[in-house]
Each structure stands twice: as structure tokens, then as C-alpha cells.
Design a protein around this motif. Structure first.
Motif, PDB file in Angstrom:
ATOM      1  N   GLY A   1     -32.799   3.949   6.350  1.00 47.79           N
ATOM      2  CA  GLY A   1     -33.058   4.559   5.055  1.00 47.79           C
ATOM      3  C   GLY A   1     -31.868   4.524   4.118  1.00 47.79           C
ATOM      4  O   GLY A   1     -31.682   5.416   3.301  1.00 47.79           O
ATOM      5  N   THR A   2     -31.044   3.482   4.219  1.00 48.97           N
ATOM      6  CA  THR A   2     -29.835   3.402   3.399  1.00 48.97           C
ATOM      7  C   THR A   2     -29.940   2.285   2.374  1.00 48.97           C
ATOM      8  O   THR A   2     -30.575   1.256   2.602  1.00 48.97           O
ATOM      9  CB  THR A   2     -28.596   3.144   4.271  1.00 48.97           C
ATOM     10  OG1 THR A   2     -28.782   1.919   4.985  1.00 48.97           O
ATOM     11  CG2 THR A   2     -28.376   4.272   5.248  1.00 48.97           C
ATOM     12  N   SER A   3     -29.271   2.509   1.245  1.00 44.69           N
ATOM     13  CA  SER A   3     -29.152   1.447   0.246  1.00 44.69           C
ATOM     14  C   SER A   3     -27.725   0.945   0.155  1.00 44.69           C
ATOM     15  O   SER A   3     -27.465  -0.144  -0.323  1.00 44.69           O
ATOM     16  CB  SER A   3     -29.606   1.945  -1.124  1.00 44.69           C
ATOM     17  OG  SER A   3     -28.766   2.999  -1.570  1.00 44.69           O
ATOM     18  N   SER A   4     -26.796   1.758   0.599  1.00 46.46           N
ATOM     19  CA  SER A   4     -25.391   1.331   0.608  1.00 46.46           C
ATOM     20  C   SER A   4     -24.626   2.161   1.636  1.00 46.46           C
ATOM     21  O   SER A   4     -25.023   3.282   1.969  1.00 46.46           O
ATOM     22  CB  SER A   4     -24.753   1.487  -0.774  1.00 46.46           C
ATOM     23  OG  SER A   4     -24.739   2.838  -1.164  1.00 46.46           O
ATOM     24  N   ILE A   5     -23.545   1.589   2.118  1.00 47.39           N
ATOM     25  CA  ILE A   5     -22.674   2.302   3.053  1.00 47.39           C
ATOM     26  C   ILE A   5     -21.226   2.016   2.698  1.00 47.39           C
ATOM     27  O   ILE A   5     -20.913   1.042   1.998  1.00 47.39           O
ATOM     28  CB  ILE A   5     -22.934   1.897   4.525  1.00 47.39           C
ATOM     29  CG1 ILE A   5     -22.653   0.404   4.734  1.00 47.39           C
ATOM     30  CG2 ILE A   5     -24.334   2.248   4.960  1.00 47.39           C
ATOM     31  CD1 ILE A   5     -22.806  -0.035   6.164  1.00 47.39           C
ATOM     32  N   SER A   6     -20.335   2.853   3.176  1.00 46.91           N
ATOM     33  CA  SER A   6     -18.903   2.636   2.987  1.00 46.91           C
ATOM     34  C   SER A   6     -18.170   3.146   4.215  1.00 46.91           C
ATOM     35  O   SER A   6     -18.690   3.996   4.948  1.00 46.91           O
ATOM     36  CB  SER A   6     -18.403   3.357   1.731  1.00 46.91           C
ATOM     37  OG  SER A   6     -18.488   4.758   1.888  1.00 46.91           O
ATOM     38  N   ILE A   7     -16.988   2.596   4.431  1.00 50.39           N
ATOM     39  CA  ILE A   7     -16.146   3.061   5.539  1.00 50.39           C
ATOM     40  C   ILE A   7     -14.784   3.432   4.974  1.00 50.39           C
ATOM     41  O   ILE A   7     -14.110   2.592   4.356  1.00 50.39           O
ATOM     42  CB  ILE A   7     -15.992   1.995   6.635  1.00 50.39           C
ATOM     43  CG1 ILE A   7     -17.352   1.694   7.282  1.00 50.39           C
ATOM     44  CG2 ILE A   7     -14.999   2.458   7.699  1.00 50.39           C
ATOM     45  CD1 ILE A   7     -17.299   0.630   8.360  1.00 50.39           C
ATOM     46  N   SER A   8     -14.397   4.680   5.171  1.00 49.17           N
ATOM     47  CA  SER A   8     -13.079   5.142   4.749  1.00 49.17           C
ATOM     48  C   SER A   8     -12.128   5.106   5.935  1.00 49.17           C
ATOM     49  O   SER A   8     -12.513   5.473   7.055  1.00 49.17           O
ATOM     50  CB  SER A   8     -13.160   6.568   4.189  1.00 49.17           C
ATOM     51  OG  SER A   8     -13.946   6.601   3.023  1.00 49.17           O
ATOM     52  N   VAL A   9     -10.917   4.661   5.682  1.00 52.90           N
ATOM     53  CA  VAL A   9      -9.890   4.589   6.723  1.00 52.90           C
ATOM     54  C   VAL A   9      -8.875   5.698   6.448  1.00 52.90           C
ATOM     55  O   VAL A   9      -8.306   5.773   5.356  1.00 52.90           O
ATOM     56  CB  VAL A   9      -9.199   3.216   6.722  1.00 52.90           C
ATOM     57  CG1 VAL A   9      -8.183   3.128   7.862  1.00 52.90           C
ATOM     58  CG2 VAL A   9     -10.228   2.101   6.837  1.00 52.90           C
ATOM     59  N   ILE A  10      -8.662   6.554   7.453  1.00 54.93           N
ATOM     60  CA  ILE A  10      -7.757   7.692   7.282  1.00 54.93           C
ATOM     61  C   ILE A  10      -6.654   7.596   8.332  1.00 54.93           C
ATOM     62  O   ILE A  10      -6.792   8.121   9.453  1.00 54.93           O
ATOM     63  CB  ILE A  10      -8.517   9.027   7.416  1.00 54.93           C
ATOM     64  CG1 ILE A  10      -9.747   9.025   6.475  1.00 54.93           C
ATOM     65  CG2 ILE A  10      -7.606  10.202   7.111  1.00 54.93           C
ATOM     66  CD1 ILE A  10     -10.642  10.232   6.629  1.00 54.93           C
ATOM     67  N   PRO A  11      -5.551   6.889   8.024  1.00 53.10           N
ATOM     68  CA  PRO A  11      -4.448   6.794   8.988  1.00 53.10           C
ATOM     69  C   PRO A  11      -3.694   8.124   9.048  1.00 53.10           C
ATOM     70  O   PRO A  11      -3.520   8.786   8.033  1.00 53.10           O
ATOM     71  CB  PRO A  11      -3.549   5.695   8.403  1.00 53.10           C
ATOM     72  CG  PRO A  11      -4.285   5.133   7.222  1.00 53.10           C
ATOM     73  CD  PRO A  11      -5.265   6.164   6.789  1.00 53.10           C
ATOM     74  N   GLU A  12      -3.254   8.475  10.239  1.00 52.87           N
ATOM     75  CA  GLU A  12      -2.504   9.724  10.398  1.00 52.87           C
ATOM     76  C   GLU A  12      -1.181   9.607   9.647  1.00 52.87           C
ATOM     77  O   GLU A  12      -0.372   8.720   9.921  1.00 52.87           O
ATOM     78  CB  GLU A  12      -2.247  10.009  11.879  1.00 52.87           C
ATOM     79  CG  GLU A  12      -1.651  11.366  12.143  1.00 52.87           C
ATOM     80  CD  GLU A  12      -1.549  11.656  13.634  1.00 52.87           C
ATOM     81  OE1 GLU A  12      -2.270  12.538  14.120  1.00 52.87           O
ATOM     82  OE2 GLU A  12      -0.743  10.980  14.312  1.00 52.87           O
ATOM     83  N   GLY A  13      -0.999  10.464   8.656  1.00 54.38           N
ATOM     84  CA  GLY A  13       0.233  10.442   7.877  1.00 54.38           C
ATOM     85  C   GLY A  13       0.296   9.325   6.855  1.00 54.38           C
ATOM     86  O   GLY A  13       1.355   9.093   6.248  1.00 54.38           O
ATOM     87  N   GLY A  14      -0.820   8.613   6.651  1.00 50.87           N
ATOM     88  CA  GLY A  14      -0.817   7.487   5.723  1.00 50.87           C
ATOM     89  C   GLY A  14      -1.774   7.688   4.568  1.00 50.87           C
ATOM     90  O   GLY A  14      -2.338   8.764   4.372  1.00 50.87           O
ATOM     91  N   THR A  15      -1.965   6.633   3.781  1.00 53.16           N
ATOM     92  CA  THR A  15      -2.825   6.680   2.605  1.00 53.16           C
ATOM     93  C   THR A  15      -4.260   6.312   2.975  1.00 53.16           C
ATOM     94  O   THR A  15      -4.497   5.321   3.667  1.00 53.16           O
ATOM     95  CB  THR A  15      -2.309   5.695   1.531  1.00 53.16           C
ATOM     96  OG1 THR A  15      -0.953   6.026   1.220  1.00 53.16           O
ATOM     97  CG2 THR A  15      -3.151   5.790   0.264  1.00 53.16           C
ATOM     98  N   VAL A  16      -5.197   7.097   2.497  1.00 54.13           N
ATOM     99  CA  VAL A  16      -6.619   6.840   2.758  1.00 54.13           C
ATOM    100  C   VAL A  16      -7.089   5.680   1.880  1.00 54.13           C
ATOM    101  O   VAL A  16      -6.735   5.592   0.697  1.00 54.13           O
ATOM    102  CB  VAL A  16      -7.467   8.092   2.459  1.00 54.13           C
ATOM    103  CG1 VAL A  16      -8.951   7.804   2.659  1.00 54.13           C
ATOM    104  CG2 VAL A  16      -7.023   9.245   3.348  1.00 54.13           C
ATOM    105  N   TYR A  17      -7.869   4.786   2.444  1.00 57.49           N
ATOM    106  CA  TYR A  17      -8.422   3.675   1.668  1.00 57.49           C
ATOM    107  C   TYR A  17      -9.771   3.281   2.256  1.00 57.49           C
ATOM    108  O   TYR A  17     -10.139   3.684   3.365  1.00 57.49           O
ATOM    109  CB  TYR A  17      -7.471   2.476   1.656  1.00 57.49           C
ATOM    110  CG  TYR A  17      -7.207   1.859   3.007  1.00 57.49           C
ATOM    111  CD1 TYR A  17      -7.928   0.749   3.448  1.00 57.49           C
ATOM    112  CD2 TYR A  17      -6.217   2.385   3.848  1.00 57.49           C
ATOM    113  CE1 TYR A  17      -7.683   0.186   4.687  1.00 57.49           C
ATOM    114  CE2 TYR A  17      -5.964   1.821   5.088  1.00 57.49           C
ATOM    115  CZ  TYR A  17      -6.699   0.722   5.504  1.00 57.49           C
ATOM    116  OH  TYR A  17      -6.465   0.158   6.731  1.00 57.49           O
TER     117      TYR A  17
END
Length: 276
Positions: free
Chosen positions: A41-57
Motif C-alpha cells: 500500500g505504498t507510493s513512495s519510500i525513503s531510508i534515513s541513515v543515522i550514524p552515531e555521532g554523525g550527520t543524518v542523511y
């Protein structure tokens, strides 16, 4: 009998993440992990990367991985302890669900790159080996299967020019105080290209006639036939071959044979036209 009528209603389908997992959740620094997921039931998805102590992208996701019920995967190489968050959106984009997957990364030496400037050379020519390491690497060693140890250094990145007599496989090993990782690169020695023969039969043709160009070469992987204007008439990978030409007037043909080590040989033959 009675007929029953079916009424269609518009339904706001909520997205769902059937599964989101990693093939491994504990790796050594420099290793890769495959994240896989299945959504509905999805039209789009995304994956966020959250490094410990780093910048989220965010990372790019294959556009074909979305739809009513789709499965897909993505290969990642986290630098350290990292959390990945998969978000799935429904058709109107207003509803979203998410799942997390955490990866533990053990300190380890890592080889970012190991290359040779030339993978094909002639005997005794040179190539430049370049390396770049990271993670906990504090020492590197490069060995050739014929030449032995070429580099034994604390430089975690650098380059080394080497002369190659025979085909050689080089191994780069990066060390820390407890571990080591290795990668290989192969440099192949090719022989000099030799043109044994290049002929025209017949060398003199009558107007409207044709002549067969024949060649025999060694140690080549590309053959090119050109006319006097430098136009390529024929390209081949055959060491022995023929090509038929029908010039209107006297024409000189050039055979150029070469290989991946940049060895090149060329020779010419002329076909004459008897106007009588």
C-alpha cells in the motif's frame, strides 16, 4: 434469482512495512550489509541513515521498489554504529509508517581502494600502485607474487611505481594492532604486437573488380583497416582475416594492430586499378 449489486468505495489504504531487516547486524569496519524490505500500500519510500555521532542523511531508493506489494534491497557500508530508518508513504502521501534497523560496527582496518594505473603493460614497463586505507589501519604491506614485498609502511595511503617483467598479482594488506584485511590487483604483461603479413590479392584489378586484403598478426586484440583518408573500413578481433575492397582508382590501405598494453603496429598495401 436476485442479483446483488456491488458498490465501489474509495478506501484510504494505509501503508505497511511487511518487513525490514539486515542480513547481518554486527560487522567489521569496511564490510557491507544488505538491507531488504517488503512494503504494501505504498507510493513512495525513503531510508534515513543515522550514524552515531554523525550527520543524518537519506539514501536513494530504487523507484521500482514501491507499489502495492513490493520487495527490494540495498547494499550499504556503514562507517560505524548506524541506524537505518525505512519510511513508507501511502498514495496520498499523508500517512507514513516506519521501521528501524541498527547495525553494530566493530573497529577494523579498512581498504577504501587499491588500484593499478595500468592493468596491461609490455614487459619491463611500469605501473603505479595506489592505495587508500582507513578505519583502524596503522600499517600497510604490498607484496607481488613474483617480486615479494614492495611496500612495508605506516602510510595508510600512498602510491608506488613498479616495473613489471611478468604478469603479477599484487596483494595489499592493511593492519591494525589485532586484525588485517587484504585486496588484490592483477597486472597482465602482454607481448609486442607483430604483423606477420598484410597482402592484397590481386594487387592490380580491372575497373569494377575487387581485391582481397589478408592479414596475419600476433599478440593483438584489435585490428583496424583504414583507407588513404584515414577512414576505418573494417574492425576485427581476428588475428587472421580477410576483407574485400573494390577501389575505383589506386588506393593504399593501412592495417593497424594493437593490444591493451598500447603496443601498436601498422603496415600498408596498395591496390592498383588498370583502366584498360
Amino acid at each position: 434469482g436476485q442479483k446483488s449489486a456491488t458498490q465501489k468505495k474509495e478506501v484510504n489504504v494505509l501503508p505497511s512495512i511487511v518487513q525490514f531487516k539486515a542480513d547481518r547486524t554486527n560487522i567489521n569496519n569496511g564490510e557491507k550489509v544488505t538491507l531488504s524490505w517488503e512494503t504494501a500500500g505504498t507510493s513512495s519510500i525513503s531510508i534515513s541513515v543515522i550514524p552515531e555521532g554523525g550527520t543524518v542523511y537519506d539514501v536513494k531508493v530504487n523507484p521500482f521498489s514501491v507499489g502495492y506489494l513490493k520487495a527490494s534491497s540495498l547494499e550499504v557500508r556503514p562507517e560505524g554504529k548506524t541506524k537505518y530508518v525505512l519510511k513508507a508513504y501511502n498514495l496520498n502521501g499523508k500517512n507514513v509508517v516506519e521501521k528501524e534497523q541498527a547495525i553494530e560496527v566493530n573497529p577494523y582496518p579498512r581498504i577504501d581502494s587499491f588500484t593499478a594505473s595500468r592493468l596491461f603493460v609490455l614487459a619491463h614497463e611500469k605501473t603505479v600502485l595506489k592505495w587508500k586505507t582507513s578505519g583502524t589501519a596503522n600499517k600497510v604491506k604490498i607484496e607481488g607474487n613474483n617480486q615479494g614485498v614492495l611496500v612495508d609502511s605506516t602510510s595508510v595511503s600512498g602510491e608506488k611505481e613498479v616495473s613489471i617483467a611478468n604478469t603479477e598479482e599484487f596483494t595489499l594488506t592493511a593492519y591494525d594492532d589485532k586484525h588485517s584485511v587484504s585486496e588484490k590487483v592483477k597486472v597482465t604483461v602482454l607481448k609486442t604486437v607483430v604483423i606477420e603479413s598484410f597482402t592484397a590479392d590481386p594487387e592490380v584489378i580491372s575497373s569494377g573488380g575487387s581485391s582481397t586484403l589478408s592479414w596475419k598478426v600476433k599478440e593483438s586484440d584489435t585490428i583496424v583497416l583504414q583507407n588513404s583518408l584515414g577512414t576505418a573500413l573494417h574492425t576485427s578481433v581476428n588475428l587472421n582475416g580477410t576483407f574485400v575492397v573494390s577501389p575505383q582508382k589506386a588506393e593504399t590501405y593501412t592495417l593497424i594492430a594493437s593490444n591493451a598494453a598500447d603496443s601498436k603496429a601498422m603496415t600498408e598495401v596498395t591496390v592498383y586499378v588498370d583502366p584498360a
